[in-house]
Design a protein around this motif. Structure first.
Motif, PDB file in Angstrom:
ATOM      1  N   PHE A   1       0.838  -1.208   0.000  1.00 49.00           N
ATOM      2  CA  PHE A   1       0.000   0.000   0.000  1.00 49.00           C
ATOM      3  C   PHE A   1       0.872   1.256   0.000  1.00 49.00           C
ATOM      4  CE2 PHE A   1      -2.550  -3.186   2.275  1.00 49.00           C
ATOM      5  CZ  PHE A   1      -3.718  -3.157   1.530  1.00 49.00           C
TER       6      PHE A   1
ATOM      7  N   SER B   1      -0.537   3.999   1.243  1.00 49.64           N
ATOM      8  CA  SER B   1      -1.050   4.704   2.424  1.00 49.64           C
ATOM      9  C   SER B   1      -0.653   3.968   3.705  1.00 49.64           C
ATOM     10  CB  SER B   1      -2.573   4.799   2.341  1.00 49.64           C
ATOM     11  OG  SER B   1      -3.105   5.042   3.615  1.00 49.64           O
ATOM     12  N   GLN B   2      -0.098   4.725   4.644  1.00 43.45           N
ATOM     13  CA  GLN B   2       0.271   4.141   5.935  1.00 43.45           C
ATOM     14  C   GLN B   2      -0.964   3.637   6.675  1.00 43.45           C
ATOM     15  OE1 GLN B   2       3.372   3.597   6.843  1.00 43.45           O
ATOM     16  NE2 GLN B   2       2.833   2.688   8.814  1.00 43.45           N
ATOM     17  N   VAL B   3      -2.099   4.316   6.438  1.00 46.25           N
ATOM     18  CA  VAL B   3      -3.340   3.923   7.117  1.00 46.25           C
ATOM     19  C   VAL B   3      -3.768   2.525   6.661  1.00 46.25           C
ATOM     20  CG1 VAL B   3      -5.774   4.489   7.455  1.00 46.25           C
ATOM     21  CG2 VAL B   3      -4.072   6.317   7.370  1.00 46.25           C
ATOM     22  N   LEU B   4      -3.790   2.322   5.341  1.00 48.93           N
ATOM     23  CA  LEU B   4      -4.201   1.011   4.811  1.00 48.93           C
ATOM     24  C   LEU B   4      -3.185  -0.069   5.181  1.00 48.93           C
ATOM     25  CD1 LEU B   4      -5.505   1.998   1.269  1.00 48.93           C
ATOM     26  CD2 LEU B   4      -6.843   1.328   3.259  1.00 48.93           C
ATOM     27  N   ASP B   5      -1.930   0.313   5.146  1.00 44.71           N
ATOM     28  CA  ASP B   5      -0.867  -0.608   5.507  1.00 44.71           C
ATOM     29  C   ASP B   5      -1.092  -1.144   6.924  1.00 44.71           C
ATOM     30  OD1 ASP B   5       1.816  -1.548   6.381  1.00 44.71           O
ATOM     31  OD2 ASP B   5       2.385  -0.813   4.407  1.00 44.71           O
ATOM     32  N   SER B   6      -1.334  -0.186   7.825  1.00 45.68           N
ATOM     33  CA  SER B   6      -1.546  -0.546   9.218  1.00 45.68           C
ATOM     34  C   SER B   6      -2.824  -1.373   9.370  1.00 45.68           C
ATOM     35  CB  SER B   6      -1.638   0.738  10.036  1.00 45.68           C
ATOM     36  OG  SER B   6      -1.972   0.438  11.341  1.00 45.68           O
ATOM     37  N   PHE B   7      -3.873  -0.958   8.661  1.00 43.04           N
ATOM     38  CA  PHE B   7      -5.168  -1.636   8.760  1.00 43.04           C
ATOM     39  C   PHE B   7      -5.023  -3.126   8.423  1.00 43.04           C
ATOM     40  CE2 PHE B   7      -9.440  -2.878   7.667  1.00 43.04           C
ATOM     41  CZ  PHE B   7     -10.242  -2.101   8.487  1.00 43.04           C
TER      42      PHE B   7
ATOM     43  N   ILE C   1      -5.628   5.103  14.086  1.00 42.53           N
ATOM     44  CA  ILE C   1      -4.736   4.997  12.927  1.00 42.53           C
ATOM     45  C   ILE C   1      -5.286   5.713  11.697  1.00 42.53           C
ATOM     46  CG2 ILE C   1      -3.731   2.808  13.742  1.00 42.53           C
ATOM     47  CD1 ILE C   1      -5.417   1.488  11.414  1.00 42.53           C
ATOM     48  N   GLY C   2      -6.363   6.490  11.890  1.00 36.95           N
ATOM     49  CA  GLY C   2      -6.864   7.265  10.753  1.00 36.95           C
ATOM     50  C   GLY C   2      -8.069   6.663  10.067  1.00 36.95           C
ATOM     51  N   VAL C   3      -8.795   5.786  10.765  1.00 33.15           N
ATOM     52  CA  VAL C   3     -10.042   5.275  10.190  1.00 33.15           C
ATOM     53  C   VAL C   3     -11.230   5.692  11.060  1.00 33.15           C
ATOM     54  CG1 VAL C   3      -9.151   3.357   8.817  1.00 33.15           C
ATOM     55  CG2 VAL C   3      -9.635   3.001  11.234  1.00 33.15           C
TER      56      VAL C   3
ATOM     57  N   LEU D   1      -2.643   9.086  -3.261  1.00 31.67           N
ATOM     58  CA  LEU D   1      -1.735   9.990  -2.551  1.00 31.67           C
ATOM     59  C   LEU D   1      -0.762  10.649  -3.528  1.00 31.67           C
ATOM     60  CD1 LEU D   1      -0.850   7.673   0.458  1.00 31.67           C
ATOM     61  CD2 LEU D   1      -2.499   9.499   0.382  1.00 31.67           C
TER      62      LEU D   1
ATOM     63  N   GLU E   1       2.366   3.092  16.268  1.00 33.90           N
ATOM     64  CA  GLU E   1       2.802   1.712  16.039  1.00 33.90           C
ATOM     65  C   GLU E   1       4.285   1.654  15.712  1.00 33.90           C
ATOM     66  OE1 GLU E   1       0.193   0.433  12.969  1.00 33.90           O
ATOM     67  OE2 GLU E   1      -1.500   0.258  14.327  1.00 33.90           O
TER      68      GLU E   1
ATOM     69  N   ASN F   1      -6.946  12.595  10.574  1.00 34.64           N
ATOM     70  CA  ASN F   1      -7.821  12.663  11.739  1.00 34.64           C
ATOM     71  C   ASN F   1      -7.684  11.348  12.501  1.00 34.64           C
ATOM     72  OD1 ASN F   1      -9.859  12.606  13.584  1.00 34.64           O
ATOM     73  ND2 ASN F   1     -11.526  12.915  12.116  1.00 34.64           N
ATOM     74  N   LEU F   2      -7.094  11.397  13.691  1.00 35.16           N
ATOM     75  CA  LEU F   2      -6.797  10.164  14.431  1.00 35.16           C
ATOM     76  C   LEU F   2      -7.710   9.986  15.642  1.00 35.16           C
ATOM     77  CD1 LEU F   2      -2.870  10.279  14.293  1.00 35.16           C
ATOM     78  CD2 LEU F   2      -4.441   9.180  12.695  1.00 35.16           C
TER      79      LEU F   2
END
Lengths: 444, 147
Positions: A172, A174-180, A243-245, B37, B62, B123-124
């Protein structure tokens, strides 16, 4: 042992013990770096030590589970393993991938994603290796005389673990999707399908060690794994708070992770009640110690210490601090390390024919390793709470806070020394059992 | 008394229902996540991953808890300071903990900074304020300091 092909389990466990030794060594490198003794930085910087520590943990546990499966499935299916030579080939392939990955970590060859650092190219080799492993197990079950619930649950857990590895292989931007999706692997492993594996091994050990009727043990196995998935799948939400979701995960994650300790509590009560109902005649008391240890400490580490910081109101402050390390260490020790020790302790006398059950060294190993890990967990707890207070509440800078809590890392090192002494004693016992032999075959 | 069949049914139905809800919630919440992105942010993210920065730092909470949380690094530190650390040829050492001397070039440092900037805009659900101090106690303390 009842089937010659069960011997392959021994070699998987030998690999486990080797990897555990490496895990502890790199843990010490990190512990010393935390108190400022980082003379190895040039060759083994902290991120290398951390990655080796986590990956050897994952692989020694998986090798332990594979050994357990190769020991348990033939006995449950009442037949020799299908193509045991392929099982040895699978072990060699796993070892080669492991050595390649661990070496690569020292040369910046990795994917910097916690727990999933194995580079993509090697991921495919892992996948092939695991498919081979599952095919051997499935063919064994299918050709066997008996299709037991224990065998299917163990096989189901291992298959689930293999399938859940796949979301971790997607790339990914996106760091958000990666983490998810990283949590699809890590959380749904340790608070999902790995509990099935643990439940399967635990059921097998309870059947063998307590003498309680299989039907009763397997009925409660379904209840335990039912509660595990009921709480654990949506409990993944506790990793999605910050984590941004979407905010919805605060509610879903909060409710279901509050239920997660129930699954572990059920497991503890199940093991304890089967033990108290049982005949207590089995001579391998150490195996019983480790089995009950797994059931009890899993509840404390994964259940209680998990709950201690999993509600969103608390996690807002503890997220990303050493409080997580506190929970992680006792959870992995209780649920997964202990169950691997339990099955090894049960099986080694059977595989080698050396029926030594009352080893003083074995008992000392059990107590020292448990005292050691509890000391480490206490150190992480003290350091974590102090970090939260100083950094998140008082607003001091990260580095200044780490210096302030340095004393706890010394306690951590002392705990790790006690733990390692216990593990070394266990490994000495492991070696003293000698190699598995056909002479240990029990008459049918 | 519960039978083995009923226990099995409980396991199967419970698993199926919760997994279905989980998939539904995943689809629902991922629809709101930005996927297209800017190129420099994506390059920065891959540099972050390639060098295993998470093996010491944390981002979005994390990582390895050895080095600072970087979600808000650009709100805490000047951009040139961060660039200096990234491009340093010698191990960066603050409070006695060394960072690997990556010696990134200008382009790579800019990509990583673009990545940090993007992460800093997320937004966290409240966590974005935590490493900038959120508690009333900390706010009072900071007010005292600025007076």
């Amino acid at each position: 042992m009842k089937y010659k092909s069960q011997k392959v389990a021994y070699w998987f466990w030998a690999l486990s013990m080797l990897l555990l030794t490496i895990q502890l060594t790199y843990g010490f490198i990190m512990g010393f770096a935390r108190v400022g003794l980082d003379g190895l930085h040039q060759w083994i910087p902290f991120n290398t030590a951390h990655t080796v520590h986590l990956n050897t943990l994952v692989v020694w546990l998986i090798a332990g589970f594979m050994g357990a499966a190769y020991y348990i499935i033939p006995e449950e299916a009442e037949t020799e393993l299908w193509q045991p030579k392929l099982a040895y080939l699978q072990l060699i392939a796993l070892t080669i991938v492991g050595v390649a990955a661990l070496t690569g970590y020292h040369f910046n060859y990795w994917e910097g994603r916690k727990f999933l650092e194995i580079p993509r190219e090697l991921d495919w080799l892992v996948a092939i290796d695991v498919i081979l492993f599952l095919v051997i197990l499935l063919m064994t079950i299918l050709k066997g005389k008996k299709k037991s619930t224990t065998a299917w649950v163990l096989f189901g857990g291992l298959t689930g673990a293999a399938l859940l590895y796949l979301p971790g292989m997607i790339s990914f931007d996106s760091q958000v999707l990666d983490s998810f999706f990283r949590w699809w692997v890590v959380h749904l492993w340790v608070e999902g399908v790995w509990e099935l594996i643990m439940g399967g091994i635990l059921a097998f050990l309870l059947i063998k060690l307590t003498g309680v009727d299989r039907e009763v043990i397997e009925k409660w196995l379904y209840v335990v794994i039912g509660l595990t998935f009921l709480s654990g799948i949506l409990g993944t939400g506790h990793h999605y708070y910050y984590i941004g979701v979407n905010k919805i995960w605060l509610i879903i994650g909060g409710i279901f992770s509050a239920l997660e300790p129930l699954a572990f509590l059920a497991m503890t009560l199940w093991a304890l009640s089967m033990y108290s109902k049982g005949e207590k005649k089995h001579p391998n008391k150490l195996a019983i110690f480790w089995t009950l240890n797994a059931a009890i400490v899993a509840f404390l580490g994964a259940g209680v210490l998990g709950l201690a910081h999993t509600l969103p109101q608390t996690n807002l402050y503890t997220h990303g601090t050493l409080v997580t390390a506190m929970h992680g260490h006792l959870a992995f020790w209780g649920a997964y390390a202990s169950i691997v020790f339990a099955i090894m302790t049960y099986a080694l006398p059977n595989l080698t024919g050396r029926k030594v059950y009352q080893s003083v060294r074995g008992k000392v190993a059990f107590w020292l390793s448990n005292i050691g890990i509890l000391t480490m967990v206490s150190a992480f707890a003290a350091a974590g709470v102090a970090q939260v207070y100083l950094e998140r509440i008082m607003g001091y800078e990260f580095g200044a806070v780490q210096n302030e809590i340095k004393v706890h890392f010394w306690v951590l090192i002392i705990g790790a020394t006690i733990l390692s002494t216990g593990i070394i004693l266990y490994i000495i016992d492991f070696i003293k059992y000698g190699l598995p032999t056909d002479e240990a075959l029990e008459p049918a | 008394m519960l039978t083995k069949q009923q226990a099995k049914l409980f396991f199967l139905v419970g698993t199926f229902v919760t997994f279905a809800v989980f998939i539904g919630l995943t689809i629902y919440s991922l629809r709101q996540v930005q996927t297209n992105l800017p190129e420099d942010v994506a390059r920065g993210k891959h540099l972050w991953e390639k060098n295993n920065c998470m093996g010491c730092h944390t981002i979005l909470g994390e990582g390895a808890y050895y080095a600072p949380e970087l979600t808000n690094v650009l709100k805490r530190r000047d951009v040139n300071f961060v660039k200096g650390v990234l491009m340093s040829e010698k191990p960066w050492d603050l409070h006695g903990r060394k960072m690997v001397a990556y010696g990134f070039n200008e382009q790579q440092a800019n990509d990583l900074i673009a990545f940090f900037k993007w992460v800093g805009t997320l937004n966290l659900n409240g966590f974005e304020k935590v490493d900038r101090t959120v508690s009333p106690l900390a706010k009072d303390r900071m007010k005292d300091q600025s007076n």
